[in-house]
Write an enzyme that holds these catalytic residues in place. Structure first.
Site, PDB file in Angstrom:
ATOM      1  CD  GLU A   1       4.952 -10.370  -0.692  1.00 48.02           C
ATOM      2  OE1 GLU A   1       4.494  -9.313  -0.210  1.00 48.02           O
ATOM      3  OE2 GLU A   1       5.119 -10.538  -1.918  1.00 48.02           O
TER       4      GLU A   1
ATOM      5  CG  HIS B   1       8.037  -6.857  -3.977  1.00 43.44           C
ATOM      6  ND1 HIS B   1       8.553  -7.960  -3.318  1.00 43.44           N
ATOM      7  CD2 HIS B   1       6.754  -6.719  -3.538  1.00 43.44           C
ATOM      8  CE1 HIS B   1       7.619  -8.465  -2.516  1.00 43.44           C
ATOM      9  NE2 HIS B   1       6.527  -7.726  -2.617  1.00 43.44           N
TER      10      HIS B   1
ATOM     11  CG  HIS C   1       4.981  -4.285   0.101  1.00 47.27           C
ATOM     12  ND1 HIS C   1       5.493  -5.144   1.058  1.00 47.27           N
ATOM     13  CD2 HIS C   1       4.505  -5.083  -0.883  1.00 47.27           C
ATOM     14  CE1 HIS C   1       5.317  -6.392   0.670  1.00 47.27           C
ATOM     15  NE2 HIS C   1       4.728  -6.380  -0.504  1.00 47.27           N
ATOM     16  CD  GLU C   2       3.190  -4.022  -4.422  1.00 45.30           C
ATOM     17  OE1 GLU C   2       3.922  -4.704  -5.172  1.00 45.30           O
ATOM     18  OE2 GLU C   2       2.368  -4.538  -3.634  1.00 45.30           O
TER      19      GLU C   2
END
Length: 272
Positions: free
Chosen positions: A197, A140, A136-137
């Site tokens: 997100e 980004h 997820h990070e």
């Protein structure tokens, strides 16, 4: 009406003149600050952060963070190369750091500098949980969300300044500032952040699966995140993030797609 049309034209002009393509979605995104400027600034901020915080070295957890990060980075490169984006990661400088801090958090700066706080490890629970967070990070950073948020903030501020210059009547100007501030935040900036997100959830799920980690674990991770929050969260419409329940449901729905994507790269089973 003329002023409103001018603002719209101004925004559209900026968007089309200063834009980049998100390789994962194919969408055009705002890029008022190029990576050539953004990355060095992010790297300097990262170095400063490390100098001011306690970095964990030589432990099993620190080694796990690095191992998972490297696997996710390899998965990203495999996906990008397979989809015609060779060289996309040339300017990324991957680094994976564990920091002693009770805060439940992890982040990835533009250009690939990643920090995990020790406080998030009990909620991650396993290496696969760490992979869900890492994916997820990293997503980004890969999707240039930091660049887009900065560009959107500049555009938001630019329109505010233009409005104050163009509106001569003080009462009307005060009303503009009040309604524009609230409206642009709740109606534009917060939904923009929530969309990022959701996008990072999807990309991250694909990356963790290609890296050999079971994407089903992502929804379980967010169940634990929800339990840890104790139900303390603002209404979704006033938040930068989707609600925990929305996120869990979305991750469950996306997991089969992530497995199908991983299968294209020969990944048919996952690490325990």
């Amino acid at each position: 009406m003329k002023f409103k049309q001018t603002l719209i034209l101004f925004g559209l002009a900026l968007f089309f003149i200063c834009c980049a393509e998100n390789p994962f979605t194919g969408k055009k995104t705002m890029a008022l600050v190029p990576n050539s400027q953004l990355f060095p600034t992010a790297f300097a901020q990262y170095d400063q952060f490390l100098n001011e915080n306690k970095v964990v070295k030589g432990t099993k957890d620190a080694a796990m963070i690095k191992r998972v990060g490297q696997r996710i980075a390899v998965a990203a490169e495999r996906w990008l190369n397979a989809n015609g984006h060779q060289g996309y990661l040339n300017d990324y400088k991957w680094e994976y750091t564990l920091v002693e801090d009770k805060t439940v958090n992890a982040w990835c700066m533009p250009g690939g500098k990643i920090v995990f706080y020790t406080g998030i490890l009990p909620i991650a629970k396993s290496e696969t949980g760490v992979a869900a967070i890492m994916g997820h990070e990293v997503a980004h950073a890969l999707a240039n969300h930091g660049q887009q948020r900065m560009s959107a903030a500049y555009l938001q501020q630019g329109i505010a300044v233009a409005g104050n210059v163009a509106i001569k009547d003080e009462k009307s100007r005060n009303a503009f500032n009040q309604y524009y501030g609230i409206g642009s935040q709740v109606g534009v900036m917060l939904p923009f952040s929530r969309a990022h997100e959701e996008e990072a959830d999807k990309i991250g799920l694909y990356l963790m699966a290609i890296a050999g980690y079971n994407p089903d674990e992502a929804a379980e991770l967010w169940k634990r995140m929800k339990a840890n929050s104790g139900g303390k969260a603002p209404p979704e419409i006033l938040s930068t993030h989707p609600s925990n329940d929305s996120r869990i449901a979305n991750l469950r729905a996306l997991a089969p797609q992530a497995k199908a994507e991983a299968k294209k790269f020969g990944v048919t089973s996952f690490r325990e």
